[in-house]
Design a protein around this motif. Structure first.
Motif, PDB file in Angstrom:
ATOM      1  N   GLU A  37       0.838  -1.196   0.000  1.00  0.00           N
ATOM      2  CA  GLU A  37       0.000   0.000   0.000  1.00  0.00           C
ATOM      3  C   GLU A  37       0.878   1.254   0.000  1.00  0.00           C
ATOM      4  OE1 GLU A  37      -3.245   0.055  -0.166  1.00  0.00           O
ATOM      5  OE2 GLU A  37      -3.842  -1.998   0.333  1.00  0.00           O
ATOM      6  N   ILE A  38       0.371   2.340  -0.592  1.00  0.00           N
ATOM      7  CA  ILE A  38       1.157   3.571  -0.678  1.00  0.00           C
ATOM      8  C   ILE A  38       0.403   4.784  -0.133  1.00  0.00           C
ATOM      9  CG2 ILE A  38       2.397   2.667  -2.671  1.00  0.00           C
ATOM     10  CD1 ILE A  38       0.734   4.516  -4.448  1.00  0.00           C
ATOM     11  N   GLY A  39      -0.793   4.579   0.391  1.00  0.00           N
ATOM     12  CA  GLY A  39      -1.647   5.694   0.775  1.00  0.00           C
ATOM     13  C   GLY A  39      -1.150   6.534   1.925  1.00  0.00           C
ATOM     14  N   ASP A  40      -0.286   5.978   2.777  1.00  0.00           N
ATOM     15  CA  ASP A  40       0.189   6.718   3.944  1.00  0.00           C
ATOM     16  C   ASP A  40       1.495   7.465   3.703  1.00  0.00           C
ATOM     17  OD1 ASP A  40      -1.972   5.918   5.468  1.00  0.00           O
ATOM     18  OD2 ASP A  40      -0.973   4.126   6.222  1.00  0.00           O
ATOM     19  N   PHE A  41       2.044   7.356   2.505  1.00  0.00           N
ATOM     20  CA  PHE A  41       3.306   8.038   2.234  1.00  0.00           C
ATOM     21  C   PHE A  41       3.093   9.544   2.079  1.00  0.00           C
ATOM     22  CE2 PHE A  41       4.924   3.963  -0.016  1.00  0.00           C
ATOM     23  CZ  PHE A  41       5.213   3.399   1.214  1.00  0.00           C
ATOM     24  N   PRO A  42       4.036  10.359   2.550  1.00  0.00           N
ATOM     25  CA  PRO A  42       3.903  11.809   2.383  1.00  0.00           C
ATOM     26  C   PRO A  42       4.091  12.214   0.930  1.00  0.00           C
ATOM     27  CG  PRO A  42       6.059  11.273   3.285  1.00  0.00           C
ATOM     28  CD  PRO A  42       5.280   9.988   3.271  1.00  0.00           C
ATOM     29  N   ALA A  43       3.568  13.375   0.585  1.00  0.00           N
ATOM     30  CA  ALA A  43       3.731  13.893  -0.769  1.00  0.00           C
ATOM     31  C   ALA A  43       5.203  14.222  -1.032  1.00  0.00           C
ATOM     32  CB  ALA A  43       2.876  15.137  -0.955  1.00  0.00           C
ATOM     33  N   PHE A  44       5.629  14.005  -2.246  1.00  0.00           N
ATOM     34  CA  PHE A  44       7.013  14.289  -2.616  1.00  0.00           C
ATOM     35  C   PHE A  44       7.320  15.776  -2.449  1.00  0.00           C
ATOM     36  CE2 PHE A  44      10.041  15.509  -6.026  1.00  0.00           C
ATOM     37  CZ  PHE A  44      11.152  14.848  -5.525  1.00  0.00           C
ATOM     38  N   GLU A  54      11.060   6.819   5.750  1.00  0.00           N
ATOM     39  CA  GLU A  54      11.346   5.421   6.084  1.00  0.00           C
ATOM     40  C   GLU A  54      10.478   4.439   5.292  1.00  0.00           C
ATOM     41  OE1 GLU A  54      12.885   1.980   7.803  1.00  0.00           O
ATOM     42  OE2 GLU A  54      13.668   4.033   7.708  1.00  0.00           O
ATOM     43  N   GLY A  55       9.173   4.688   5.220  1.00  0.00           N
ATOM     44  CA  GLY A  55       8.290   3.762   4.528  1.00  0.00           C
ATOM     45  C   GLY A  55       8.647   3.586   3.068  1.00  0.00           C
ATOM     46  N   ILE A  56       9.040   4.648   2.426  1.00  0.00           N
ATOM     47  CA  ILE A  56       9.415   4.586   1.017  1.00  0.00           C
ATOM     48  C   ILE A  56      10.761   3.876   0.853  1.00  0.00           C
ATOM     49  CG2 ILE A  56      10.017   5.977  -1.004  1.00  0.00           C
ATOM     50  CD1 ILE A  56       7.894   7.981  -0.035  1.00  0.00           C
ATOM     51  N   ARG A  57      11.669   4.076   1.809  1.00  0.00           N
ATOM     52  CA  ARG A  57      12.950   3.357   1.754  1.00  0.00           C
ATOM     53  C   ARG A  57      12.730   1.854   1.910  1.00  0.00           C
ATOM     54  NH1 ARG A  57      14.811   7.477   5.278  1.00  0.00           N
ATOM     55  NH2 ARG A  57      15.116   5.982   6.971  1.00  0.00           N
ATOM     56  N   ASP A  77      -9.007  11.654 -14.102  1.00  0.00           N
ATOM     57  CA  ASP A  77      -8.797  12.751 -15.054  1.00  0.00           C
ATOM     58  C   ASP A  77      -7.810  12.373 -16.148  1.00  0.00           C
ATOM     59  OD1 ASP A  77     -10.527  14.364 -13.538  1.00  0.00           O
ATOM     60  OD2 ASP A  77      -8.884  14.956 -12.215  1.00  0.00           O
ATOM     61  N   HIS A  78      -7.992  11.189 -16.712  1.00  0.00           N
ATOM     62  CA  HIS A  78      -7.182  10.674 -17.821  1.00  0.00           C
ATOM     63  C   HIS A  78      -5.741  10.371 -17.427  1.00  0.00           C
ATOM     64  CE1 HIS A  78      -9.960  12.457 -21.204  1.00  0.00           C
ATOM     65  NE2 HIS A  78     -10.612  11.766 -20.287  1.00  0.00           N
ATOM     66  N   SER A  79      -5.439  10.269 -16.138  1.00  0.00           N
ATOM     67  CA  SER A  79      -4.065  10.012 -15.718  1.00  0.00           C
ATOM     68  C   SER A  79      -4.055   9.169 -14.451  1.00  0.00           C
ATOM     69  CB  SER A  79      -3.335  11.337 -15.492  1.00  0.00           C
ATOM     70  OG  SER A  79      -1.954  11.120 -15.250  1.00  0.00           O
ATOM     71  N   ILE A  80      -2.865   8.963 -13.896  1.00  0.00           N
ATOM     72  CA  ILE A  80      -2.710   8.174 -12.685  1.00  0.00           C
ATOM     73  C   ILE A  80      -2.990   9.034 -11.456  1.00  0.00           C
ATOM     74  CG2 ILE A  80      -1.009   6.681 -13.802  1.00  0.00           C
ATOM     75  CD1 ILE A  80       1.188   8.147 -12.266  1.00  0.00           C
ATOM     76  N   PRO A  81      -3.314   8.428 -10.327  1.00  0.00           N
ATOM     77  CA  PRO A  81      -3.574   9.192  -9.103  1.00  0.00           C
ATOM     78  C   PRO A  81      -2.325   9.946  -8.625  1.00  0.00           C
ATOM     79  CG  PRO A  81      -4.434   6.970  -8.908  1.00  0.00           C
ATOM     80  CD  PRO A  81      -3.585   6.990 -10.137  1.00  0.00           C
ATOM     81  N   ALA A  82      -2.549  11.040  -7.946  1.00  0.00           N
ATOM     82  CA  ALA A  82      -1.434  11.850  -7.434  1.00  0.00           C
ATOM     83  C   ALA A  82      -0.561  11.056  -6.476  1.00  0.00           C
ATOM     84  CB  ALA A  82      -1.973  13.098  -6.743  1.00  0.00           C
ATOM     85  N   VAL A  83      -1.150  10.178  -5.671  1.00  0.00           N
ATOM     86  CA  VAL A  83      -0.375   9.423  -4.698  1.00  0.00           C
ATOM     87  C   VAL A  83       0.602   8.472  -5.385  1.00  0.00           C
ATOM     88  CG1 VAL A  83      -2.119   7.580  -4.476  1.00  0.00           C
ATOM     89  CG2 VAL A  83      -0.547   8.046  -2.578  1.00  0.00           C
ATOM     90  N   LEU A  84       0.215   7.919  -6.527  1.00  0.00           N
ATOM     91  CA  LEU A  84       1.120   7.041  -7.276  1.00  0.00           C
ATOM     92  C   LEU A  84       2.226   7.850  -7.937  1.00  0.00           C
ATOM     93  CD1 LEU A  84       1.964   4.317  -8.405  1.00  0.00           C
ATOM     94  CD2 LEU A  84       0.237   4.580 -10.207  1.00  0.00           C
ATOM     95  N   LYS A  85       1.878   8.994  -8.496  1.00  0.00           N
ATOM     96  CA  LYS A  85       2.899   9.867  -9.103  1.00  0.00           C
ATOM     97  C   LYS A  85       3.886  10.326  -8.046  1.00  0.00           C
ATOM     98  CE  LYS A  85       4.553  12.291 -12.592  1.00  0.00           C
ATOM     99  NZ  LYS A  85       5.588  13.125 -12.009  1.00  0.00           N
ATOM    100  N   SER A  86       3.401  10.645  -6.854  1.00  0.00           N
ATOM    101  CA  SER A  86       4.279  11.076  -5.773  1.00  0.00           C
ATOM    102  C   SER A  86       5.263   9.977  -5.385  1.00  0.00           C
ATOM    103  CB  SER A  86       3.445  11.498  -4.560  1.00  0.00           C
ATOM    104  OG  SER A  86       4.266  11.863  -3.473  1.00  0.00           O
ATOM    105  N   ILE A  88       6.357   7.548  -7.272  1.00  0.00           N
ATOM    106  CA  ILE A  88       7.337   7.402  -8.353  1.00  0.00           C
ATOM    107  C   ILE A  88       8.372   8.517  -8.289  1.00  0.00           C
ATOM    108  CG2 ILE A  88       7.606   7.457 -10.860  1.00  0.00           C
ATOM    109  CD1 ILE A  88       4.858   6.100 -11.038  1.00  0.00           C
ATOM    110  N   GLU A  89       7.944   9.723  -7.954  1.00  0.00           N
ATOM    111  CA  GLU A  89       8.883  10.841  -7.825  1.00  0.00           C
ATOM    112  C   GLU A  89       9.866  10.609  -6.675  1.00  0.00           C
ATOM    113  OE1 GLU A  89       6.157  14.040  -7.479  1.00  0.00           O
ATOM    114  OE2 GLU A  89       5.860  14.244  -9.641  1.00  0.00           O
ATOM    115  N   TRP A  90       9.376  10.090  -5.551  1.00  0.00           N
ATOM    116  CA  TRP A  90      10.276   9.754  -4.443  1.00  0.00           C
ATOM    117  C   TRP A  90      11.331   8.743  -4.899  1.00  0.00           C
ATOM    118  CZ3 TRP A  90      11.297  12.296  -0.318  1.00  0.00           C
ATOM    119  CH2 TRP A  90      10.321  12.984   0.409  1.00  0.00           C
TER     120      TRP A  90
END
Length: 208
Positions: A37-44, A54-57, A77-86, A88-90
């Motif tokens: 799950e990725i929902g609890d990760f902070p925004a990039f 830590e969770g992302i590491r 909105d024709h794209s991936i959710p912000a949480v998934l993009k965040s 990937i950016e991390w």
């Protein structure tokens, strides 16, 4: 084989979670799929020390150790959710575990298109220089009308879709075997890609 299955949303009721969980159970005799799950990760936020939370590491280490990654994305909105993009950016900004990692992209949506536009966008993102994931070509799994697709036990009830998923997963396992052998033979290139920076480019790249 051991795979990481990423639920690409923070929605508590997502059918993409059900899809990854179904894959974990359905393919248990072929591969071990750990649902993450990725929902609890902070925004990039582009930290200066380039150290992820830590969770992302922890997730990054799991990706490093896995044979491949499965990402299930909805379409917003024709794209991936912000949480998934965040996420990937991390990963691209810090540890870069997706470089040369085999990735299977799947998705579910309430409508008829099965997150097709989001999947296309995700494939484009994963080809960025800081990511360079090895994305399985020529194969899409699009689960439309997903609200009616699972029974109370989490089983996918569309028999034609189960057959399609079986074929896609079999292709992915073969793709993983071939890709990881190629990467093993060219490990130096992988390490060089992990050191890529836009500052190396004469024009300074696209970041600011």
């Amino acid at each position: 084989m051991k795979f990481i299955g990423i639920v690409g949303t923070n929605s508590a009721q997502s059918t993409n979670r059900k899809l990854v969980q179904f894959m974990r159970n359905h393919f248990s005799e072929t591969a071990e799929i750990e649902v993450c799950e990725i929902g609890d990760f902070p925004a990039f936020n582009e930290p200066k020390d380039k150290v992820a939370p830590e969770g992302i590491r922890v997730l990054s280490e799991k990706i490093n150790e896995a044979d491949g990654v499965i990402i299930s994305t909805p379409e917003y909105d024709h794209s991936i959710p912000a949480v998934l993009k965040s996420l990937i950016e991390w990963l691209s900004y810090t540890t870069r575990p997706l470089i040369d990692k085999p990735v299977m992209v799947v998705g579910a949506s309430h409508g008829s298109l099965g997150s097709s536009r989001a999947q296309a966008h995700l494939r484009q993102i994963l080809d960025a220089p800081e990511l360079k994931a090895r994305i399985m070509p020529g194969s899409e799994f699009l689960l439309g009308h997903s609200l009616k697709a699972f029974d109370e036990n989490g089983e996918l009830i569309y028999s034609e879709k189960v057959k399609e998923l079986d074929e896609c997963f079999e292709e992915f396992c073969l793709f993983v075997s071939i890709t990881n052998q190629l990467v093993k033979d060219h490990r130096f290139k992988t390490e060089q890609n992990r050191k890529f920076t836009w500052e190396q480019l004469a024009d300074g790249g696209e970041k600011a």
